[in-house]
Motif scaffolding. Structure first.
Motif, PDB file in Angstrom:
ATOM      1  N   VAL A 408       1.792  -4.743  12.814  1.00  0.00           N
ATOM      2  CA  VAL A 408       2.886  -4.101  12.190  1.00  0.00           C
ATOM      3  C   VAL A 408       3.069  -4.007  10.648  1.00  0.00           C
ATOM      4  O   VAL A 408       2.956  -3.017  10.000  1.00  0.00           O
ATOM      5  CB  VAL A 408       4.029  -4.635  12.750  1.00  0.00           C
ATOM      6  CG1 VAL A 408       5.520  -4.305  11.891  1.00  0.00           C
ATOM      7  CG2 VAL A 408       4.525  -4.251  14.057  1.00  0.00           C
ATOM      8  N   THR A 409       2.718  -5.062  10.214  1.00  0.00           N
ATOM      9  CA  THR A 409       2.384  -5.255   8.654  1.00  0.00           C
ATOM     10  C   THR A 409       1.341  -4.528   8.025  1.00  0.00           C
ATOM     11  O   THR A 409       1.323  -3.960   6.907  1.00  0.00           O
ATOM     12  CB  THR A 409       2.382  -6.944   8.291  1.00  0.00           C
ATOM     13  OG1 THR A 409       1.181  -7.535   9.161  1.00  0.00           O
ATOM     14  CG2 THR A 409       3.747  -7.635   8.692  1.00  0.00           C
ATOM     15  N   THR A 410       0.132  -4.506   8.669  1.00  0.00           N
ATOM     16  CA  THR A 410      -0.910  -3.683   8.352  1.00  0.00           C
ATOM     17  C   THR A 410      -0.550  -2.232   8.232  1.00  0.00           C
ATOM     18  O   THR A 410      -0.959  -1.621   7.202  1.00  0.00           O
ATOM     19  CB  THR A 410      -2.142  -3.747   9.175  1.00  0.00           C
ATOM     20  OG1 THR A 410      -2.570  -5.195   9.249  1.00  0.00           O
ATOM     21  CG2 THR A 410      -3.372  -3.281   8.794  1.00  0.00           C
ATOM     22  N   SER A 411       0.067  -1.800   9.421  1.00  0.00           N
ATOM     23  CA  SER A 411       0.495  -0.419   9.348  1.00  0.00           C
ATOM     24  C   SER A 411       1.534  -0.061   8.083  1.00  0.00           C
ATOM     25  O   SER A 411       1.545   0.987   7.742  1.00  0.00           O
ATOM     26  CB  SER A 411       1.166  -0.121  10.736  1.00  0.00           C
ATOM     27  OG  SER A 411       0.236  -0.193  11.798  1.00  0.00           O
ATOM     28  N   LEU A 412       2.368  -1.084   8.149  1.00  0.00           N
ATOM     29  CA  LEU A 412       3.498  -1.098   6.879  1.00  0.00           C
ATOM     30  C   LEU A 412       2.922  -1.010   5.501  1.00  0.00           C
ATOM     31  O   LEU A 412       3.173   0.152   4.757  1.00  0.00           O
ATOM     32  CB  LEU A 412       4.326  -2.082   6.981  1.00  0.00           C
ATOM     33  CG  LEU A 412       5.402  -1.833   5.838  1.00  0.00           C
ATOM     34  CD1 LEU A 412       6.297  -0.627   5.907  1.00  0.00           C
ATOM     35  CD2 LEU A 412       6.367  -3.466   6.018  1.00  0.00           C
ATOM     36  N   ALA A 413       1.546  -1.465   5.478  1.00  0.00           N
ATOM     37  CA  ALA A 413       0.958  -1.625   4.086  1.00  0.00           C
ATOM     38  C   ALA A 413       0.461  -0.064   4.045  1.00  0.00           C
ATOM     39  O   ALA A 413       0.190   0.263   2.796  1.00  0.00           O
ATOM     40  CB  ALA A 413       0.056  -2.662   3.960  1.00  0.00           C
ATOM     41  N   ALA A 414      -0.390   0.394   5.009  1.00  0.00           N
ATOM     42  CA  ALA A 414      -1.104   1.427   4.998  1.00  0.00           C
ATOM     43  C   ALA A 414       0.145   2.609   4.777  1.00  0.00           C
ATOM     44  O   ALA A 414      -0.305   3.565   3.910  1.00  0.00           O
ATOM     45  CB  ALA A 414      -1.521   2.043   6.275  1.00  0.00           C
ATOM     46  N   LEU A 415       1.316   2.597   5.234  1.00  0.00           N
ATOM     47  CA  LEU A 415       2.155   3.630   5.054  1.00  0.00           C
ATOM     48  C   LEU A 415       2.608   3.675   3.610  1.00  0.00           C
ATOM     49  O   LEU A 415       2.868   4.643   2.980  1.00  0.00           O
ATOM     50  CB  LEU A 415       3.468   3.342   5.981  1.00  0.00           C
ATOM     51  CG  LEU A 415       4.560   4.445   5.954  1.00  0.00           C
ATOM     52  CD1 LEU A 415       4.231   5.732   6.170  1.00  0.00           C
ATOM     53  CD2 LEU A 415       5.596   3.881   6.831  1.00  0.00           C
TER      54      LEU A 415
END
Length: 511
Positions: A408-415
Motif C-alpha cells: 500500500v505504501t509503495t503504491s501510495l509513493a508511486a501515486l
C-alpha cells in the motif's frame, strides 16, 4: 517516625505513643481524622488498646499496625528455619485478658512484619534469622546510633531514629532547616522502612490486590501444600510400617525420584538445544517470507525429537517394574482429555496444557488408555495440535500484513510521484521506505514476542507433564502400599490438593 507529619506541629498521639508501655500490645489505626487536627482516641473498653492516627502519607492505605513484643526464634546462623520465623513473627500470640489476673493467648495473623531490634546484640540476634528468605513479608531493622548499613554490610537495615527525630524537630522549628531535615532524614534510613511499608499496602489499581495480601495468600498456599505432602509422607510411613516396609517398594520410590530428576534435566537440556538449534534459527522473522509454510513442520519436528523422548521411555520401563511387583498392571491416573476420543469431555476440561488439571488425576478404566501415565505424550499432542497451528496462523497473518502494508505504501509513493505531489523520486521513495520499515518493524516485534511466548509455554507444559506423571506414579505406589490406610483420609488429601490448585489458579488470574 513512620507516621509523623513534619509539616504539622507535634500531635497528641505522638506523646501517647511515646509513653506507651511496649510490653502491652497496641493497635494503631491509620485513617483521616474527622477534623483538620488529628483526633486521638485510646480505647479502654476492649481487650487491646487502640490508637487512632492520621498520617498524610498513609491515610489512603487502610493500614492497621500491631505494635507488640515478640520472642523470635534463637539459634546459630542456618539453624533457624523460615517456617519457625514466620510462625513467630507473622502469626504472633497476643495475650488477651479473659478473667481477673488471667490472660489467654490469641493468635493474631498479620500480612507483613517489621522486626525491630536495638544495639549490637540485637544485630547479632537478627543476623542469625533467615529474614531474606521470607520473600519480602518480613523486614528487619536494628537501631544503632552513628552506624550505617554500608559500614556493617548486613542483610537487614540499620536505622538511627535520633537523627530522624532531630531532623523533624528542626523542620518544625522553621522551614529554613529543610536542607538539614532532608540530610538527617535520609541518613537515618527511615525512608527505606517507609517505602517497604507503602509498597506492600499500596495496590496498583482501583480494584487490584495489595502486594502484601497477595504475598500472604501465596505463602499460605505454599504452607498448605507442604502440610499435604507431610500428611502424605506420614500416611505412607504408616502403611510401610504395617506392611513390613517392603525393600522393593522403597526402591521403586527411589527410582521414581531419580526419574523425575532426570526428566527435568532432559527437558531443560533438550529444549535448550532445540531453541538454539538450526531449526529454530530458520524461523527468524526475516526468514518468514520464504519459510512461513515450514513453521508447523519445523516446530513439530522439534517437539517430536526434543520433548523428553528418553524420559517417556524410562517411564514405561518404571511402570513395568511396578507391574512386576504388583503382579498385575495398575490403573494410573491419566490426564482428563486422554480418554476424550469422541469429544465427550467438555472443551473447558480438555485444557491440560494450560495448567487446568482439575480433575486431571481422576482415574479411568478405559481400555484405550495406556498402561502408564500418558502426561508426556498428551502434552506433546496438545502442543502439536493446539499451539503449533496457532503459531503457523500468526506467521502467515504477519507476513500478509507486512506485504500488504508495504504494497500500500509503495503504491501510495508511486501515486504521489505520478501526480507530481512528490517533486522528486527521493521523496516518493521516502514514503515507500517509511511504510516498509514500519511493516517490517511491526512484524519483527510481534513474531519475536510470539516465539518467546511459545518457547516459555513449551517449557512450562513440559514441567507440568513431568510433575503430573510423577504424581500419578506416586499415587499408585502409595495406594499399593497403603491398601489398609483410611480411604477417607486419602480423599480428604486429594480434595485439599484440588482446592489448593483452584486457589493458585484464581490467584494467578486476579489483579
Amino acid at each position: 517516625m513512620l507516621l509523623v507529619d513534619p509539616l504539622s506541629d507535634e500531635q497528641p498521639w505522638e506523646q501517647e505513643l511515646a509513653a506507651h508501655d511496649p510490653s502491652k500490645p497496641l493497635i494503631v489505626r491509620v485513617a483521616p481524622g474527622q477534623r483538620a487536627d488529628v483526633r486521638v482516641e485510646i480505647s479502654t473498653d476492649t481487650a487491646l488498646h487502640e490508637l487512632h492516627v492520621s498520617s498524610p502519607d498513609l491515610n489512603g492505605l487502610n493500614l492497621e499496625l500491631l505494635l507488640m513484643e515478640v520472642t523470635a526464634p534463637y539459634g546459630a546462623p542456618g539453624e533457624v528455619t523460615v517456617q519457625s520465623l514466620e510462625d513467630a513473627v507473622l502469626v504472633p500470640a497476643v495475650d488477651i485478658p479473659s478473667a481477673e489476673d488471667r490472660v489467654s493467648p490469641v493468635t493474631t495473623p498479620v500480612h507483613q512484619a517489621l522486626l525491630v531490634a536495638d544495639g549490637f546484640m540485637g544485630a547479632v540476634n537478627v543476623s542469625a534469622l533467615p529474614v531474606s528468605e521470607a520473600g519480602g513479608s518480613i523486614m528487619a531493622a536494628v537501631q544503632i546510633k552513628g552506624v550505617s548499613k554500608e559500614q556493617l554490610d548486613t542483610d537487614f537495615d540499620i536505622v538511627d531514629i535520633s537523627q530522624a527525630e532531630q531532623g523533624i524537630r528542626l523542620f518544625r522549628q522553621s522551614p529554613e532547616h529543610a536542607m538539614d531535615y532532608e540530610r538527617l532524614w535520609s541518613t537515618s534510613n527511615v525512608p527505606a522502612l517507609a517505602s517497604w511499608l507503602r509498597a506492600g499496602a499500596r495496590s496498583t489499581g482501583e480494584h487490584a490486590t495489595k502486594p502484601a495480601v497477595r504475598q500472604l495468600i501465596a505463602s499460605l498456599l505454599q504452607n498448605t501444600i507442604s502440610s499435604i505432602h507431610a500428611a502424605d509422607a506420614q500416611k505412607l510411613s504408616r502403611a510401610l510400617a504395617a506392611n513390613g516396609a517392603s525393600p522393593a517398594l522403597v526402591g521403586l520410590h527411589g527410582r521414581l525420584a531419580d526419574w523425575a530428576q532426570r526428566a527435568h534435566a532432559e527437558l531443560q537440556d533438550e529444549l535448550d538445544l532445540a531453541f538454539t538449534g538450526r531449526r529454530w534459527r530458520k524461523l527468524g522473522w526475516w526468514k518468514l517470507f520464504w519459510r512461513v509454510d515450514d513453521v508447523a513442520m519445523l516446530t513439530n519436528e522439534m517437539l517430536g525429537q526434543r520433548f523428553m523422548p528418553t524420559a517417556e521411555q524410562e517411564l514405561v520401563y518404571l511402570t513395568g517394574r511396578i507391574a512386576e511387583l504388583a503382579g498385575d498392571s495398575p490403573q494410573y491416573p491419566q490426564p482428563v482429555s486422554a480418554g476424550d476420543a469422541d469429544g465427550a469431555v467438555p472443551s473447558e476440561q480438555r485444557r491440560l496444557g494450560s495448567g487446568e488439571r482439575a480433575p486431571a488425576l481422576a482415574a479411568t478404566s478405559s481400555s484405550a488408555l495406556p498402561k502408564w501415565p500418558g502426561h508426556i505424550a498428551f502434552t506433546r499432542r496438545y502442543l502439536q495440535n493446539e499451539t503449533v497451528p496457532a503459531l503457523q496462523s500468526l506467521a502467515q497473518r504477519l507476513v500478509m500484513q507486512a506485504l500488504g502494508t508495504s504494497g500500500v505504501t509503495t503504491s501510495l509513493a508511486a501515486l504521489l510521484y505520478a501526480s507530481s505531489f512528490a517533486s522528486t523520486l527521493y521523496e516518493a521513495g521516502a514514503v515507500a521506505a517509511l511504510g516498509i520499515v514500519y511493516s517490517l518493524g511491526r512484524m519483527q516485534k510481534k513474531w519475536e514476542a510470539a516465539r518467546g511466548f511459545w518457547e516459555g509455554e513449551v517449557r512450562e507444559e513440559g514441567r507440568k507433564a513431568v510433575r503430573g506423571a510423577e504424581e500419578s506414579v506416586a499415587m499408585v505406589l502409595d495406594n499399593g502400599a497403603a491398601a489398609k490406610a483410611s480411604e477417607q483420609e486419602a480423599q480428604e488429601l486429594q480434595s485439599a490438593r484440588e482446592l489448593v490448585a483452584k486457589a493458585e489458579d484464581a490467584l494467578s488470574r486476579i489483579q
